[in-house]
Design an enzyme around this catalytic site. Structure first.
Site, PDB file in Angstrom:
ATOM      1  CD  GLN A 124      -6.691  -5.002   3.969  1.00 50.10           C
ATOM      2  OE1 GLN A 124      -7.589  -5.457   4.500  1.00 50.10           O
ATOM      3  NE2 GLN A 124      -6.823  -3.612   3.555  1.00 50.10           N
ATOM      4  CG  ASP A 150       0.591  -2.578   6.265  1.00 53.80           C
ATOM      5  OD1 ASP A 150      -0.231  -2.554   7.289  1.00 53.80           O
ATOM      6  OD2 ASP A 150       0.666  -2.041   5.453  1.00 53.80           O
ATOM      7  CG  HIS A 210      -1.977   1.042   1.534  1.00 53.57           C
ATOM      8  ND1 HIS A 210      -1.470   2.293   1.771  1.00 53.57           N
ATOM      9  CD2 HIS A 210      -3.260   0.903   1.162  1.00 53.57           C
ATOM     10  CE1 HIS A 210      -2.760   2.883   1.848  1.00 53.57           C
ATOM     11  NE2 HIS A 210      -3.536   2.344   1.511  1.00 53.57           N
ATOM     12  CB  CYS A 247      -4.019   3.559  -1.560  1.00 55.91           C
ATOM     13  SG  CYS A 247      -5.414   4.640  -1.291  1.00 55.91           S
ATOM     14  CE  LYS A 295      -7.178  -0.649   6.329  1.00 59.78           C
ATOM     15  NZ  LYS A 295      -7.955  -0.108   5.127  1.00 59.78           N
TER      16      LYS A 295
HETATM   17  N1  C6P Z   1      -6.038   0.215   2.637  1.00 61.07           N
HETATM   18  C1  C6P Z   1      -7.939  -0.361   1.124  1.00 61.07           C
HETATM   19  O1  C6P Z   1      -9.109   0.238   0.588  1.00 61.07           O
HETATM   20  P1  C6P Z   1      -5.130   3.479   7.239  1.00 61.07           P
HETATM   21  O2  C6P Z   1      -5.439   4.473   6.150  1.00 61.07           O
HETATM   22  O3  C6P Z   1      -3.783   4.043   7.766  1.00 61.07           O
HETATM   23  O4  C6P Z   1      -6.154   2.982   8.165  1.00 61.07           O
HETATM   24  O5  C6P Z   1      -4.451   1.889   6.460  1.00 61.07           O
HETATM   25  C2  C6P Z   1      -3.511   2.152   5.425  1.00 61.07           C
HETATM   26  C3  C6P Z   1      -3.526   0.843   4.815  1.00 61.07           C
HETATM   27  C4  C6P Z   1      -2.141   0.230   4.900  1.00 61.07           C
HETATM   28  N2  C6P Z   1      -1.728  -1.026   4.625  1.00 61.07           N
HETATM   29  C5  C6P Z   1      -2.666  -1.663   3.983  1.00 61.07           C
HETATM   30  C6  C6P Z   1      -2.179  -3.041   3.503  1.00 61.07           C
HETATM   31  C7  C6P Z   1      -3.929  -1.221   3.617  1.00 61.07           C
HETATM   32  O6  C6P Z   1      -4.857  -1.883   3.102  1.00 61.07           O
HETATM   33  C8  C6P Z   1      -4.254   0.096   3.983  1.00 61.07           C
HETATM   34  C9  C6P Z   1      -5.593   0.542   4.091  1.00 61.07           C
HETATM   35  C10 C6P Z   1      -7.413   0.598   2.117  1.00 61.07           C
HETATM   36  O7  C6P Z   1      -7.529  -0.787   0.646  1.00 61.07           O
HETATM   37  C11 C6P Z   1      -7.791   2.257   2.180  1.00 61.07           C
HETATM   38  S1  C6P Z   1      -6.646   2.737   1.019  1.00 61.07           S
END
Ligand code: C6P
Length: 409
Positions: A201, A198, A122, A364, A224
């Site tokens: 997910q 990370d 991401h 993203c 999430k």
């Molecule tokens: N992906 C998606 O629709 P935040 O925004 O900080 O809560 O998470 C960021 C983030 C970091 N790593 C991974 C693997 C992610 O999937 C995400 C967030 C969402 O796929 C929003 S772009």
């Protein structure tokens, strides 16, 4: 025993909504998950009965709020196998990764040292590292290969004695791939590198034990995993937190402040400058209790079954191409696909008219889209309240897409 998604849906008021006269089928759980009533009620209860700043007041209400905040920290850190003092509250995975970039990499690494990330990331696990390049830190990426796995061969080739930090996503938000995190961590540690995972997910979808995985740092987002937006966590090993520099300066992260110099509070306070998101932490703790009651192994099994069914149904549709690994054992409940001749944004718009919410775009993770050779994909992502009927709704809505786009689709 498998999860009863239909029963669980009753816990989520938003899922009672209808859109365009149709039952709401929410399949954008990788972006954010819906909130059960117990989390919504807990947030409201906090503001009705416990609202106060933490670690500051000497009166009973302030002590109660502080107690709730610290109990939430202990509960959430235990959920991922950590100790309370190893969990820093942040806004989410993005802020957690940025904290490692500034407080660890920028503060501790030397010019010419390398951070090894991957092509599967991401943007939040790419851009923070790019921002360090002007400071003399180097950046390299492990290649994607096969059906969307990281190349182990390339990883072993790219890791060098200058690689001080290896960072990768536990599960891809585009391809669904689940990476062999402990295997990667072992290779990194044998090389003397630290490991940042990370977990945005993965924590919501499978049992996670940061110690078993061998992570030095682990980032995740509360929204999430049924929790509120604006709260998440950075797990970090205690010795690393000791040596890291503060991320931001301000109230509550200090021991003593003089006009010329200041000293820092012990971790985790050292990394939590200013008034924290107390209600968010309490809400996330409630979400963790909810998930614990379901049992994370059952959550994972439920999503595996859903993914297997969705893969089978999508692949049997004419003109549909599914991305990512085919084996549900090696992937999470995130399925990206394309329908020949239909732009993913058009697809998502037509699906919305049928009550089905999916995401379209590069999610993203533009380097992943580049690797796939597409500008965007359609993406369906599942959670505990989804079942086979939701996938049937998706498939039948795709029939509508075919009707609208005629033979091209
Ligand atoms: N992906 C998606 O629709 P935040 O925004 O900080 O809560 O998470 C960021 C983030 C970091 N790593 C991974 C693997 C992610 O999937 C995400 C967030 C969402 O796929 C929003 S772009």
């Amino acid at each position: 025993m498998s999860l009863d998604a239909e029963r669980l849906r009753e816990d989520f008021p938003i899922l009672r909504r209808t859109f365009h006269g149709k039952r709401f089928v929410y399949l954008d759980n990788a972006a954010t998950t819906q909130k059960p009533s117990c989390v919504i009620d807990r947030l409201s209860e906090f503001y009705r009965l416990y609202n106060s700043n933490v670690h500051r007041g000497a009166y009973t209400l302030a002590e109660e709020a502080t107690d709730l905040y610290e109990k939430s920290r202990a509960n959430i850190s235990a959920f991922i196998g950590g100790k309370p003092e190893e969990l820093i509250f942040v806004r989410g995975a993005t802020e957690a990764i940025n904290m490692v970039a500034y407080s660890y990499a920028l503060a501790r690494l030397e010019k010419g040292d390398t951070i090894l990330s991957t092509e599967m990331e991401h943007h939040s696990n790419i851009v923070p590292w790019q921002l360090l390049q002007p400071h003399g830190l180097r950046l390299d990426f492990v290649k994607l290969s096969g059906k969307g796995e990281l190349s182990l061969e390339d990883f072993k080739e790219k890791i060098t004695r200058r690689t001080k930090l290896v960072t990768f996503t536990h599960a891809s938000n585009v391809l669904g791939t689940i990476n062999p995190a402990s295997e990667f961590a072992k290779i990194a540690h044998d090389n003397g590198s630290k490991v940042l995972v990370d977990g945005a997910q993965s924590v919501p979808h499978m049992p996670v034990d940061v110690r078993e995985l061998g992570a030095d740092f682990y980032a995740f987002s509360g929204h999430k995993m049924l929790g509120p937006m604006g709260i998440g966590g950075l797990y970090a090993k205690s010795d690393l937190l000791e040596e890291m520099a503060p991320f931001q300066g301000g109230g509550e992260m200090i021991k003593e402040v003089g006009l010329d110099a200041s000293t820092w509070a012990e971790p985790p306070q050292k990394f939590e400058a200013g008034t924290p998101n107390v209600a968010g932490s309490v809400g996330l703790s409630e979400a963790v209790d909810y998930l614990r009651r379901l049992d994370m192994s059952r959550v994972r099994e439920h999503e595996k079954r859903l993914s297997a069914y969705a893969l089978q149904e999508l692949e049997s549709q004419e003109g549909v191409r599914v991305f990512g690994p085919g084996d549900p054992e090696r992937r999470g409940g995130v399925i990206s696909f394309e329908v020949k001749g239909v732009h993913p944004h058009d697809l998502a718009t037509i699906l919305d008219r049928e009550g089905v919410a999916i995401r379209s775009g590069h999610h993203c993770a533009q380097p992943v889209a580049d690797w796939l050779g597409v500008s965007a994909t359609a993406r369906a992502s599942f959670y505990i309240y989804n079942d086979h009927t939701d996938i049937d709704s998706l498939i039948s809505a795709l029939g509508m897409v075919r009707k609208i786009f005629g033979r091209r689709a």
